[in-house]
Design a protein around this motif. Structure first.
Motif, PDB file in Angstrom:
ATOM      1  N   ARG A 290       0.851  -1.186   0.000  1.00 48.25           N
ATOM      2  CA  ARG A 290       0.000   0.000   0.000  1.00 48.25           C
ATOM      3  C   ARG A 290       0.890   1.241   0.000  1.00 48.25           C
ATOM      4  NH1 ARG A 290      -2.654  -3.964   2.999  1.00 48.25           N
ATOM      5  NH2 ARG A 290      -4.866  -4.228   2.426  1.00 48.25           N
TER       6      ARG A 290
ATOM      7  N   ILE B  93       1.470   4.933   0.734  1.00 48.45           N
ATOM      8  CA  ILE B  93       0.915   5.926   1.653  1.00 48.45           C
ATOM      9  C   ILE B  93       1.330   7.323   1.197  1.00 48.45           C
ATOM     10  CG2 ILE B  93       0.854   6.760   4.034  1.00 48.45           C
ATOM     11  CD1 ILE B  93       1.561   3.933   4.951  1.00 48.45           C
TER      12      ILE B  93
ATOM     13  N   ILE C 113      -1.839   8.061  10.236  1.00 49.20           N
ATOM     14  CA  ILE C 113      -2.580   7.536   9.090  1.00 49.20           C
ATOM     15  C   ILE C 113      -2.991   6.088   9.350  1.00 49.20           C
ATOM     16  CG2 ILE C 113      -2.380   6.893   6.653  1.00 49.20           C
ATOM     17  CD1 ILE C 113      -0.576   9.363   6.289  1.00 49.20           C
TER      18      ILE C 113
ATOM     19  N   SER D 114      -9.317   4.034   7.672  1.00 51.75           N
ATOM     20  CA  SER D 114      -8.723   3.031   6.793  1.00 51.75           C
ATOM     21  C   SER D 114      -9.501   1.713   6.811  1.00 51.75           C
ATOM     22  CB  SER D 114      -7.270   2.773   7.186  1.00 51.75           C
ATOM     23  OG  SER D 114      -7.194   1.984   8.356  1.00 51.75           O
TER      24      SER D 114
ATOM     25  N   PHE E 202      -3.152   4.272  -0.179  1.00 54.57           N
ATOM     26  CA  PHE E 202      -3.622   3.735   1.096  1.00 54.57           C
ATOM     27  C   PHE E 202      -5.014   4.281   1.405  1.00 54.57           C
ATOM     28  CE2 PHE E 202      -4.158   3.974   5.665  1.00 54.57           C
ATOM     29  CZ  PHE E 202      -3.707   2.745   6.096  1.00 54.57           C
ATOM     30  N   PRO E 203      -5.934   3.402   1.836  1.00 52.78           N
ATOM     31  CA  PRO E 203      -5.752   2.009   2.259  1.00 52.78           C
ATOM     32  C   PRO E 203      -5.848   0.970   1.140  1.00 52.78           C
ATOM     33  CG  PRO E 203      -7.973   2.701   2.754  1.00 52.78           C
ATOM     34  CD  PRO E 203      -7.278   3.914   2.203  1.00 52.78           C
TER      35      PRO E 203
END
Length: 371
Positions: A27, A29, A105, A111, A335-336
């Protein structure tokens, strides 16, 4: 000459990546931080009408079953709490638009992943520059810090134990700091590598040039057929240092076009339209090379690292993500969401030349000069 390119592509060397059926979930970010990149510090030669950019800072969550690691932490939002030497450097050389820290995050309920900062086994620093080290103290002491060769000795003691240090004592305090060693003989392409999980799913790569112990990484995103995401960190700061190359010459036609405001190139851009911006107008030469200056103290090593990445870039099953690639920001799943299905989504061909949008003003000027 191949009808698709302005020069005959050279066959890239075999990468010889060991086979494996193991994959990781990757993922990307986006920390929502913007960092001004001044061209004269990061690449050369100067290109008319291209005065730098406000670039993102990407980090990566890599998940191997119930084991989770983070590759890079970006810029801590309270960057004025870095070591005084670094704060002075930021104020003198760049502009930071603060975003979020990676731990926040991860810990956000938005998320829905259930992967918290407390679940992170390792934080991997690609190198110890401020826009990658974040704030490790936001992770529990059980999270180890993984760094490249020579980083421990060059980083600690940190501030305040050492007044002119570039990192903080608190970055390492109370946690294991593990320095990787590339003495196993493993090769990933021409990179020296370490098999992080021991099953061929995630490799840490030795990528010298930009900083002591600079690391890149390669994650296996699908097993059959094999595909990979390459995490380029700061091996170079713009895709124009990688492309074109002897393996990926400038195409005759670029689709989708990177230019939206040039009428004759809005749908399909002729490669010849931007060929004049390349040194020597050679369609197999990158737009830029790394800058000769303090940000690439090992210039020869940096150039060799770029060349090794170009070989990976030529493979149709490798997707390159540089830490500050603005051209990807609104084109890749972030992300996510996972990026594992990048190949099925045709992300590589859709984004490969999109960075040329940075040169739109230069192309427009050339067109005006010809008219």
């Amino acid at each position: 000459m191949s009808s698709a390119y302005l020069a005959i592509p050279k066959s890239p060397p075999e990468l010889n990546i060991p086979s494996s059926t193991s994959v990781v979930e990757v993922r990307v970010i986006d920390t929502y931080t913007l960092l001004y990149l001044d061209p004269k510090l990061f690449w050369q030669p100067d290109l008319e009408e291209f005065n730098g950019l406000h670039a993102p800072v990407y980090c990566f969550l890599v998940s191997h079953g119930n084991r989770h690691v983070v590759f890079d932490l970006g810029v801590r939002p309270d960057w004025e709490n870095y070591a005084p030497k670094v704060v002075s450097l930021i104020k003198a050389t760049t502009k930071v638009t603060p975003g979020l820290d990676v731990a926040s995050i991860l810990d956000s309920n938005a998320s829905g992943l259930g992967i918290r900062s407390s679940n992170i086994e390792s934080v991997i620093w690609s190198h110890n520059h401020f826009d990658h080290i974040g704030n490790p103290s936001t992770f529990p002491p059980s999270t180890e810090l993984v760094v490249g060769p020579g980083v421990k000795a060059s980083s600690w003691p940190g501030y305040p134990c050492k007044s002119d240090a570039s990192v903080l004592d608190s970055d390492a305090q109370g946690r294991v700091v593990r320095e990787v060693s590339f003495d196993t003989g493993l090769k990933i392409g021409r990179f020296d590598g370490v098999d992080f999980f021991g099953d061929g799913s995630f490799y840490i790569l030795d990528a010298p040039g930009h900083a002591i112990g600079h690391l890149c990484a390669l994650a296996r995103t699908t097993a059959t057929p094999a595909s990979f995401v390459f995490m380029g960190a700061d091996a170079c700061h713009h895709p124009g240092l990688l492309r074109p190359s002897a393996y990926l010459p400038l195409p005759r036609s670029i689709m989708p076009s990177p230019f939206t405001h040039i009428e004759e190139a809005a749908v399909s851009c002729p490669g010849s339209l931007i060929q004049s911006l390349i040194p020597g107008q050679n369609p197999w030469v990158p737009f830029f090379s790394v800058s000769c200056g303090p940000l690439f103290p090992d210039y020869s090593g940096a150039m060799h690292t770029v060349q090794k990445i170009q070989e990976l870039d030529a493979a149709d099953n490798v997707f390159i993500v540089l830490a500050h690639d603005l051209s990807l920001r609104d084109r890749i799943p972030l992300f996510p969401k996972m990026i594992n299905e990048w190949r099925a989504s045709n992300l590589r061909s859709m984004t490969r030349w999109r960075f040329c949008s940075d040169f739109e003003n230069a192309v427009q000027r050339r067109l005006l000069e010809k008219s």
